[in-house]
Design an enzyme around this catalytic site. Structure first.
Site, PDB file in Angstrom:
ATOM      1  N   HIS A  69       0.832  -1.189   0.000  1.00 10.91           N
ATOM      2  CA  HIS A  69       0.000   0.000   0.000  1.00 10.91           C
ATOM      3  C   HIS A  69       0.877   1.253   0.000  1.00 10.91           C
ATOM      4  O   HIS A  69       2.085   1.175   0.158  1.00 10.91           O
ATOM      5  CB  HIS A  69      -0.963   0.017   1.203  1.00 10.91           C
ATOM      6  CG  HIS A  69      -0.285   0.154   2.526  1.00 10.91           C
ATOM      7  ND1 HIS A  69       0.143  -0.934   3.250  1.00 10.91           N
ATOM      8  CD2 HIS A  69       0.049   1.251   3.241  1.00 10.91           C
ATOM      9  CE1 HIS A  69       0.702  -0.510   4.369  1.00 10.91           C
ATOM     10  NE2 HIS A  69       0.662   0.812   4.390  1.00 10.91           N
ATOM     11  N   ALA A  70       0.229   2.389  -0.183  1.00  8.53           N
ATOM     12  CA  ALA A  70       0.865   3.705  -0.085  1.00  8.53           C
ATOM     13  C   ALA A  70      -0.066   4.599   0.724  1.00  8.53           C
ATOM     14  O   ALA A  70      -1.208   4.226   1.009  1.00  8.53           O
ATOM     15  CB  ALA A  70       1.101   4.288  -1.472  1.00  8.53           C
TER      16      ALA A  70
END
Length: 137
Positions: free
Chosen positions: A49-50
């Protein structure tokens, strides 16, 4: 790439060592959240994820793990394996965690409170969010 390693000041003597961290002093942000990961098996991976605005500093308190960091153009690998070094990850960076050692314990210091809407959990959506359409060769 919006990441860097931060060496923390170590205090101590023959009785042991101590690292004290203050938000805005030893870290580039005020700490709003702290969490930790443990009991992750070596054949498991995490992350993927970011974040749109969150900043984090991650510390391997015990053991080691390998981070893959990606800004949409480049991918770099960082080994986190010392309690006196933190991995700063800024906004707009895809992160993956692999190759956890047995007993690995990671502490994460975050600049924001938890907000699920602030996560980007799909790589293609990450590329669109940062205005990239794929990595350079």
């Amino acid at each position: 790439m919006n990441y860097r390693m931060i060496d923390f000041p170590v205090h101590g003597d023959n009785r042991g060592k101590l690292v004290a961290l203050e938000g805005g002093v030893d870290l580039p942000f005020e700490i709003k959240r702290m969490y930790y990961m443990f009991d992750t098996l070596p054949n498991e991976s995490r992350g993927f994820h970011a974040h749109t605005k969150l900043e984090q500093v991650i510390i391997a308190m015990d053991g080691a793990c390998r981070f893959v960091l990606d800004d949409g153009e480049k991918r770099e690998t960082v080994l986190l394996n010392r309690p006196d070094v933190g991995l700063y990850i800024g906004p707009g960076m895809w992160r993956e965690m692999h190759d956890f050692s047995y007993g690995c314990k990671l502490v994460v210091l975050a600049s924001e409170h938890y907000d699920e809407k602030e996560y980007i959990r799909n790589y293609d959506e990450f590329l669109k969010a940062i205005g990239k359409d794929g990595r350079s060769e």
